[in-house]
Design a protein around this motif. Structure first.
Motif, PDB file in Angstrom:
ATOM      1  N   LEU A  79      43.001  44.955  44.463  1.00  0.00           N
ATOM      2  CA  LEU A  79      41.578  45.237  44.658  1.00  0.00           C
ATOM      3  C   LEU A  79      40.785  44.029  44.175  1.00  0.00           C
ATOM      4  O   LEU A  79      40.903  43.612  43.025  1.00  0.00           O
ATOM      5  CB  LEU A  79      41.179  46.493  43.884  1.00  0.00           C
ATOM      6  CG  LEU A  79      39.690  46.835  43.860  1.00  0.00           C
ATOM      7  CD1 LEU A  79      39.203  47.163  45.267  1.00  0.00           C
ATOM      8  CD2 LEU A  79      39.429  48.000  42.919  1.00  0.00           C
ATOM      9  N   TYR A  80      39.987  43.455  45.049  1.00  0.00           N
ATOM     10  CA  TYR A  80      39.244  42.244  44.738  1.00  0.00           C
ATOM     11  C   TYR A  80      38.074  42.572  43.818  1.00  0.00           C
ATOM     12  O   TYR A  80      37.215  43.386  44.137  1.00  0.00           O
ATOM     13  CB  TYR A  80      38.740  41.593  46.033  1.00  0.00           C
ATOM     14  CG  TYR A  80      37.963  40.322  45.814  1.00  0.00           C
ATOM     15  CD1 TYR A  80      38.608  39.126  45.520  1.00  0.00           C
ATOM     16  CD2 TYR A  80      36.574  40.312  45.923  1.00  0.00           C
ATOM     17  CE1 TYR A  80      37.899  37.951  45.328  1.00  0.00           C
ATOM     18  CE2 TYR A  80      35.850  39.144  45.732  1.00  0.00           C
ATOM     19  CZ  TYR A  80      36.513  37.964  45.432  1.00  0.00           C
ATOM     20  OH  TYR A  80      35.798  36.805  45.239  1.00  0.00           O
ATOM     21  N   LEU A  81      38.037  41.910  42.655  1.00  0.00           N
ATOM     22  CA  LEU A  81      36.963  42.133  41.691  1.00  0.00           C
ATOM     23  C   LEU A  81      36.067  40.925  41.534  1.00  0.00           C
ATOM     24  O   LEU A  81      34.974  41.028  40.981  1.00  0.00           O
ATOM     25  CB  LEU A  81      37.544  42.507  40.323  1.00  0.00           C
ATOM     26  CG  LEU A  81      38.394  43.777  40.258  1.00  0.00           C
ATOM     27  CD1 LEU A  81      38.933  43.975  38.855  1.00  0.00           C
ATOM     28  CD2 LEU A  81      37.584  44.996  40.696  1.00  0.00           C
ATOM     29  N   GLY A  82      36.529  39.783  41.957  1.00  0.00           N
ATOM     30  CA  GLY A  82      35.771  38.549  41.807  1.00  0.00           C
ATOM     31  C   GLY A  82      36.637  37.374  42.175  1.00  0.00           C
ATOM     32  O   GLY A  82      37.760  37.523  42.670  1.00  0.00           O
ATOM     33  N   ASN A  83      36.120  36.192  41.939  1.00  0.00           N
ATOM     34  CA  ASN A  83      36.862  34.978  42.271  1.00  0.00           C
ATOM     35  C   ASN A  83      38.163  34.904  41.473  1.00  0.00           C
ATOM     36  O   ASN A  83      38.145  34.850  40.235  1.00  0.00           O
ATOM     37  CB  ASN A  83      35.988  33.761  41.981  1.00  0.00           C
ATOM     38  CG  ASN A  83      36.610  32.486  42.521  1.00  0.00           C
ATOM     39  OD1 ASN A  83      37.431  32.539  43.445  1.00  0.00           O
ATOM     40  ND2 ASN A  83      36.227  31.355  41.950  1.00  0.00           N
ATOM     41  N   ASP A  84      39.326  34.947  42.181  1.00  0.00           N
ATOM     42  CA  ASP A  84      40.664  34.890  41.557  1.00  0.00           C
ATOM     43  C   ASP A  84      40.920  36.062  40.607  1.00  0.00           C
ATOM     44  O   ASP A  84      41.753  35.961  39.700  1.00  0.00           O
ATOM     45  CB  ASP A  84      40.864  33.577  40.787  1.00  0.00           C
ATOM     46  CG  ASP A  84      40.856  32.379  41.712  1.00  0.00           C
ATOM     47  OD1 ASP A  84      41.318  32.535  42.860  1.00  0.00           O
ATOM     48  OD2 ASP A  84      40.390  31.305  41.288  1.00  0.00           O
ATOM     49  N   PHE A  85      40.204  37.149  40.798  1.00  0.00           N
ATOM     50  CA  PHE A  85      40.335  38.305  39.901  1.00  0.00           C
ATOM     51  C   PHE A  85      40.693  39.525  40.750  1.00  0.00           C
ATOM     52  O   PHE A  85      39.920  39.947  41.603  1.00  0.00           O
ATOM     53  CB  PHE A  85      39.028  38.527  39.158  1.00  0.00           C
ATOM     54  CG  PHE A  85      39.132  39.521  38.018  1.00  0.00           C
ATOM     55  CD1 PHE A  85      40.355  39.889  37.477  1.00  0.00           C
ATOM     56  CD2 PHE A  85      37.980  40.090  37.477  1.00  0.00           C
ATOM     57  CE1 PHE A  85      40.444  40.785  36.440  1.00  0.00           C
ATOM     58  CE2 PHE A  85      38.062  40.989  36.432  1.00  0.00           C
ATOM     59  CZ  PHE A  85      39.294  41.329  35.919  1.00  0.00           C
TER      60      PHE A  85
ATOM     61  N   ASN B  47      47.202  46.924  36.656  1.00  0.00           N
ATOM     62  CA  ASN B  47      47.531  45.512  36.575  1.00  0.00           C
ATOM     63  C   ASN B  47      46.286  44.691  36.900  1.00  0.00           C
ATOM     64  O   ASN B  47      45.660  44.885  37.945  1.00  0.00           O
ATOM     65  CB  ASN B  47      48.662  45.174  37.560  1.00  0.00           C
ATOM     66  CG  ASN B  47      48.964  43.688  37.611  1.00  0.00           C
ATOM     67  OD1 ASN B  47      48.319  42.933  38.322  1.00  0.00           O
ATOM     68  ND2 ASN B  47      49.957  43.276  36.838  1.00  0.00           N
ATOM     69  N   PHE B  48      45.931  43.794  35.983  1.00  0.00           N
ATOM     70  CA  PHE B  48      44.792  42.910  36.179  1.00  0.00           C
ATOM     71  C   PHE B  48      45.311  41.476  36.234  1.00  0.00           C
ATOM     72  O   PHE B  48      46.058  41.043  35.347  1.00  0.00           O
ATOM     73  CB  PHE B  48      43.787  43.052  35.039  1.00  0.00           C
ATOM     74  CG  PHE B  48      43.230  44.437  34.884  1.00  0.00           C
ATOM     75  CD1 PHE B  48      42.063  44.815  35.526  1.00  0.00           C
ATOM     76  CD2 PHE B  48      43.887  45.378  34.094  1.00  0.00           C
ATOM     77  CE1 PHE B  48      41.555  46.097  35.381  1.00  0.00           C
ATOM     78  CE2 PHE B  48      43.390  46.655  33.944  1.00  0.00           C
ATOM     79  CZ  PHE B  48      42.218  47.025  34.594  1.00  0.00           C
ATOM     80  N   SER B  49      44.916  40.767  37.284  1.00  0.00           N
ATOM     81  CA  SER B  49      45.387  39.408  37.473  1.00  0.00           C
ATOM     82  C   SER B  49      44.192  38.474  37.634  1.00  0.00           C
ATOM     83  O   SER B  49      43.336  38.671  38.508  1.00  0.00           O
ATOM     84  CB  SER B  49      46.286  39.328  38.715  1.00  0.00           C
ATOM     85  OG  SER B  49      46.682  38.011  38.959  1.00  0.00           O
ATOM     86  N   TYR B  50      44.139  37.456  36.765  1.00  0.00           N
ATOM     87  CA  TYR B  50      43.084  36.448  36.841  1.00  0.00           C
ATOM     88  C   TYR B  50      43.709  35.072  36.664  1.00  0.00           C
ATOM     89  O   TYR B  50      44.204  34.741  35.579  1.00  0.00           O
ATOM     90  CB  TYR B  50      42.018  36.688  35.771  1.00  0.00           C
ATOM     91  CG  TYR B  50      40.902  35.650  35.796  1.00  0.00           C
ATOM     92  CD1 TYR B  50      39.980  35.631  36.833  1.00  0.00           C
ATOM     93  CD2 TYR B  50      40.817  34.693  34.792  1.00  0.00           C
ATOM     94  CE1 TYR B  50      38.968  34.674  36.868  1.00  0.00           C
ATOM     95  CE2 TYR B  50      39.803  33.741  34.815  1.00  0.00           C
ATOM     96  CZ  TYR B  50      38.888  33.733  35.860  1.00  0.00           C
ATOM     97  OH  TYR B  50      37.902  32.784  35.898  1.00  0.00           O
ATOM     98  N   LYS B  51      43.751  34.344  37.766  1.00  0.00           N
ATOM     99  CA  LYS B  51      44.375  33.027  37.778  1.00  0.00           C
ATOM    100  C   LYS B  51      45.793  33.133  37.236  1.00  0.00           C
ATOM    101  O   LYS B  51      46.629  33.811  37.803  1.00  0.00           O
ATOM    102  CB  LYS B  51      43.516  32.034  37.008  1.00  0.00           C
ATOM    103  CG  LYS B  51      42.162  31.771  37.689  1.00  0.00           C
ATOM    104  CD  LYS B  51      41.354  30.700  36.999  1.00  0.00           C
ATOM    105  CE  LYS B  51      40.049  30.445  37.767  1.00  0.00           C
ATOM    106  NZ  LYS B  51      39.210  29.397  37.128  1.00  0.00           N
ATOM    107  N   ARG B  52      46.086  32.505  36.095  1.00  0.00           N
ATOM    108  CA  ARG B  52      47.449  32.522  35.556  1.00  0.00           C
ATOM    109  C   ARG B  52      47.668  33.644  34.545  1.00  0.00           C
ATOM    110  O   ARG B  52      48.743  33.738  33.954  1.00  0.00           O
ATOM    111  CB  ARG B  52      47.775  31.182  34.894  1.00  0.00           C
ATOM    112  CG  ARG B  52      47.811  30.019  35.871  1.00  0.00           C
ATOM    113  CD  ARG B  52      48.069  28.723  35.129  1.00  0.00           C
ATOM    114  NE  ARG B  52      48.077  27.573  36.035  1.00  0.00           N
ATOM    115  CZ  ARG B  52      48.116  26.312  35.638  1.00  0.00           C
ATOM    116  NH1 ARG B  52      48.176  26.041  34.342  1.00  0.00           N
ATOM    117  NH2 ARG B  52      48.118  25.335  36.520  1.00  0.00           N
ATOM    118  N   TRP B  53      46.685  34.482  34.353  1.00  0.00           N
ATOM    119  CA  TRP B  53      46.782  35.534  33.345  1.00  0.00           C
ATOM    120  C   TRP B  53      47.026  36.877  34.015  1.00  0.00           C
ATOM    121  O   TRP B  53      46.454  37.182  35.059  1.00  0.00           O
ATOM    122  CB  TRP B  53      45.511  35.612  32.506  1.00  0.00           C
ATOM    123  CG  TRP B  53      45.307  34.402  31.652  1.00  0.00           C
ATOM    124  CD1 TRP B  53      44.688  33.237  32.003  1.00  0.00           C
ATOM    125  CD2 TRP B  53      45.742  34.227  30.306  1.00  0.00           C
ATOM    126  NE1 TRP B  53      44.702  32.350  30.959  1.00  0.00           N
ATOM    127  CE2 TRP B  53      45.349  32.932  29.897  1.00  0.00           C
ATOM    128  CE3 TRP B  53      46.427  35.035  29.400  1.00  0.00           C
ATOM    129  CZ2 TRP B  53      45.614  32.432  28.630  1.00  0.00           C
ATOM    130  CZ3 TRP B  53      46.697  34.555  28.134  1.00  0.00           C
ATOM    131  CH2 TRP B  53      46.300  33.268  27.756  1.00  0.00           C
TER     132      TRP B  53
END
Length: 922
Positions: free
Chosen positions: A659-665, A755-761
């Protein structure tokens, strides 16, 4: 329509001069599936005219700039720009293929006017033949080989590459216990005498903690072999009040896990010709209490190669596990029990032995927990496991053959010991248990495929052979048990797969034979059938897919002969005789039993949108006929086909991925809902209410019509309206029998994954909510009985309490009682009057809980813009946020047995783990 335009082209060109300068739009129009369609209606929304497409989807329609064209019932629209409009003449001319006049060539004429040069070194004029059909690609020549007198073969040069990669992972974890039962820390060892509360020291062998408040006592500082601070005396002027001792044995524990993986790969072009992998690992875990741990060493290696079309895999695994102690005899439960029951006026940690060499303890009817960990050998448990494997695959056209072989050898050694002066074993007891297992497994599979991608038929035949031997020896009874089983499975399977544009189906039919030397009867009819249907773009909705599935399976099974049923010996003891639990007998034989016949069917479906939103559900029903359970007959532990039971339920799953939450998020959410029940349908005569786990006077049972593993125990006497019957003393009356008092089956279980994914995190959260279900809290009952529970400490001074209920004559109870009257015998108070276990019904509690199974935060760092990287993970596991019962984790099991969930008799607490993992990939 295109063909009509071409046929009338002559007429149209003639008539063009008579037409005005009207403009037209031309193009291809596709249906809702993205395909051309004949007679598709194209409508000009501004002018009201329409045209129909030809078989290629082509149409010409009059239009003006900025007119709107509509097709597919309004689902598709297009606004016409000025540059897209042309005159009809130009559109039609463009539909005609134009060719220029070509020069006429005559080979005969050319032969007269040209002189042909002859290349004596060309392949055409060579006396020998050069053939390049050996390899499809030969951009790099490896060799030129003469195959025959006049034929040469070109071979291409394929590069050989050596690759070396792997990884190293190291983790450190810190463990601490979850919830523990609450205990009182005010009242010391002792009881009432003539209306006064008296402290009774360890030399009196007092077992109760119904003495005076410790704040009213002081240590006299005189020599006393049971306490370095002296005896307890009433506080006097100038003395300092005594403080409660802390006898908890749980400490913060630290463990580690290191693992090294190395892969060596030799490639010929893009094909792996040789692959060798090696895994080395070592893990250390702390076991419940300080100085108790296990150490695990692992070596795994695997070799795979392609040898003349034969894919060969060879593997070897070695694992060694050793521990200071195990819980096979309930040792850790016993240590935990004695630590909780130790009065606050006695310190277990001061000293383990008295001057005469016996253990120092608060009563001869109890033990000092530290005494159990005094041992000569560092390890009392060892397990060594070795496994060899061989797998060979070969394809003969459409026929695929696979042969898998493995051999495993296990050796398990336990040294179970209680030293002299142990409560229940005054002279001590020792048992050396040795178990040696050898397991051979063979699987030969043939598979033949017919058809293409859209319609494929697969026939397969499996032959599976299992040969298992297990030898168990107990030195205490000097008896050796020999078990052996050879079983064969013959499995025939047919699979049909269909794939079309918007439709996919798969059907699977099969049957198997099961033959075993330990079974009373072999079975040659074990059918199975599975199928699913997949519909894409249902109702002409793009990206909406629906799948329906179902299956029916029938299998035969037998109990594992490497499994020990020795823990069932606890059912021969009453709970108050727990201290005599020391299992040293195994099952006499695994022969003369019928197979467990299991029939299972499932039906379900899945609805999805695109690739990120899905909802699926499944209902299942599994009936087991003639299930096998242990029983004691003639002082021998035996297995018998006792019960039929049905395990059924359903599971629902919902997922929304990325689910898109923001840029790379991005975020992914998954939710599952699970509900089940396992009901006993039939029990053979004479075995109703057979214990499954527990003690003689409180146990999980097989009871016809009830949930498998329902808890059987004592209960209060009630009238027909359910009101408590109060006895002449003013307390509720206990009946003499037993009945079902609790069902451990939860109402439902919900699991959540975020699951939350932001760039490399990446952040992962997994948690669950278990609603419903019950357990018997025997730990609370025993703590109440001895006066060590928190409730008995807080409520012992309650007086003139009137229990709600009725007398035998039907009148309402009005008799006031004191929970603990110092003028009465200590065994007549509220918590001791019903005996060691109290009334089991009174200690049934809810098993609801919410826990975080895993919480982790991870990131990775590439090294030098290569495939090498470092990954760092911080995690927390198994945190219980809330639980309804007063005690340890409701998922913990009685004496760590497989069927013991729902009975809490000093069950060991679960642990929450905090850790860090560092992974290096090279």
């Amino acid at each position: 329509m295109k063909k009509n335009y071409l046929l009338l082209l002559t007429f149209v060109v003639t008539a063009l001069h008579a037409q005005n300068s009207n403009l037209y739009y031309s193009g291809k129009f596709l249906n809702h599936k993205g395909k051309p369609q004949n007679f598709l209606k194209i409508y000009n929304k501004n002018s009201g005219i329409y045209e129909l497409t030809d078989a290629d989807g082509f149409a010409i329609i009059a239009a003006k700039p900025y007119d709107t064209l509509v097709w597919n019932q309004g689902k598709n629209t297009a606004v016409i720009a000025t540059y897209q409009l042309k005159e009809l003449k130009n559109i039609l001319e463009n539909q005609i293929d134009k060719k220029s006049v070509q020069e006429i060539y005559s080979k005969a004429y050319d032969s007269f006017i040209s002189k042909r040069d002859k290349d004596t070194f060309s392949i055409d004029n060579a006396q020998t033949i050069l053939n390049n059909k050996s390899d499809s690609y030969f951009n790099e020549v490896r060799k030129l080989k003469q195959q025959k007198d006049s034929t040469y073969i070109l071979k291409d040069q394929i590069k050989w590459t050596l690759l070396l990669n792997g990884g190293f992972t190291s983790s450190l974890d810190i463990k601490n216990h979850n919830a523990l039962p609450a205990t009182q820390n005010k009242y010391v060892q002792g009881r009432s005498e003539a209306g006064n509360l008296i402290w009774n020291g360890p030399e009196t062998n007092e077992i109760f903690s119904f003495g005076p408040d410790i704040s009213t006592l002081a240590f006299d500082a005189k020599p006393y072999e049971y306490d370095e601070n002296g005896r307890l005396v009433p506080v006097y002027i100038g003395s300092k009040a005594a403080k409660a001792y802390n006898n908890s044995l749980f400490k913060t524990m630290v463990g580690y896990n290191n693992q090294l993986t190395i892969n060596t790969i030799i490639k010929q072009g893009y094909v792996d010709r040789f692959r060798l992998s090696l895994d080395l690992g070592q893990q250390k875990n702390q076991l419940y209490f300080i100085d108790q741990f296990n150490l695990n060493n692992i070596i795994k290696t695997k070799l795979s190669t392609d040898f003349g079309g034969y894919k060969i895999k060879v593997s070897f695994n070695y694992e060694e596990n050793k521990a200071t102690n195990t819980n096979r005899t309930g040792l850790f439960n016993r240590v935990y029990q004695n630590s909780l029951l130790t009065p606050v006026s006695f310190s277990n940690a001061q000293q383990t032995f008295l001057n005469d060499g016996s253990q120092r303890r608060y009563s001869q009817y109890a033990d000092n927990p530290n005494f159990f960990f005094v041992q000569d050998d560092q390890y009392r448990y060892r397990n060594r496991q070795r496994q060899w494997g061989l797998n060979i695959e070969k394809s003969f056209g459409k026929l695929k053959l696979n042969i898998a072989q493995s051999y495993e050898n296990n050796f398990i050694w336990n040294h179970d010991q209680y030293q002299p002066s142990t409560y229940g074993f005054n002279n001590g007891i020792t048992n050396e248990r040795k178990q040696s297992n050898s397991l051979y497994y063979s699987n030969i599979q043939g598979k033949y495929e017919l058809g293409s991608y859209n319609f494929k038929n697969t026939f397969s035949l499996n032959f599976i052979l299992n040969d298992i031997k297990s030898d168990v020896y107990h030195s205490l009874v000097n008896k050796k048990y020999l078990y052996q089983r050879t079983s064969q499975d013959y499995i025939f399977n047919y699979n049909m797969g269909i794939k079309a544009n918007d439709f996919e189906a798969d059907f699977n039919l099969g049957n198997s034979f099961y033959i075993s030397n330990t079974s009373n009867k072999n079975n040659y009819w074990l059918p199975k059938a599975t199928a699913y249907l997949m519909f894409r773009d249902i109702f002409d909705w793009r990206y909406y897919d629906f799948k329906i599935l179902g299956s029916y399976t029938q299998i035969n099974s037998e109990p594992e002969i490497t499994r020990s049923y020795a823990s069932y010996a606890s059912t021969l003891l009453k709970a108050e005789n727990y201290y005599r639990y020391f299992p040293a007998y195994e099952v006499e034989s695994f022969k003369s039993l019928s197979n467990i016949n299991t029939k299972e069917w499932k039906i379900g479906g899945r609805f999805s949108y695109r690739y990120n939103l899905s909802f699926e559900g499944e209902y299942f029903n599994r009936r087991s006929e003639g299930d096998i359970f242990p029983v004691f007959e003639n002082n021998q532990l035996k297995l018998k086909n006792i019960a039929d039971h049905t395990y059924s339920g359903y599971e629902l799953n919902f997922a929304y991925e990325r689910l898109y939450l923001g840029n790379d998020f991005y975020m992914t959410n998954k939710i599952s809902f699970f509900k089940y029940k396992d009901i006993v349908d039939h029990i053979i005569s004479g075995y109703n209410n057979t214990p499954v786990a527990g003690f003689q006077d409180i146990y999980k049972t097989l009871s016809e019509g009830q949930a498998l593993g329902a808890v059987m125990g004592s209960y209060f006497k009630r009238n027909t309206d359910g009101q408590l019957i109060i006895d002449s003393s003013g307390f509720p009356e206990k009946t003499s029998g037993m009945k079902i008092i609790a069902d451990p089956t939860p109402d439902f279980v919900m699991k959540f994954n975020h699951n939350f994914s932001y760039k490399r995190w990446t952040l992962d959260v997994n948690w669950e909510w278990k609603k419903g279900g019950q357990l018997w809290n025997g730990t609370q009952a025993i703590l109440d009985y001895y006066g060590r529970s928190y409730d008995s400490g807080e409520e012992r001074n309650i007086k003139n309490y009137v229990f709600q209920g009725v007398l035998d004559n039907g009148n309402n109870n009005q008799t006031p009682v004191d929970f603990y009257n110092p003028y009465q015998n200590v065994q007549e108070n509220r918590w001791t009057r019903y005996g060691y276990l109290g009334v089991a019904e009174n200690y049934v509690q809810k098993a609801d809980h919410i826990r975080i199974n895993n919480l982790s935060l991870s990131t990775f760092f590439p090294l030098n813009n290569s495939q090498r990287s470092v990954k760092l993970t911080f995690y927390v596991n198994n945190i219980i946020l809330w639980q309804a019962n007063k005690g340890v984790d409701p998922n913990q099991s009685f004496y760590d047995t497989e069927n013991g969930r729902g009975l809490d008799f000093f069950n060991l607490p679960s642990f929450k783990t905090f850790g860090c993992i560092v992974s290096f990939k090279f």
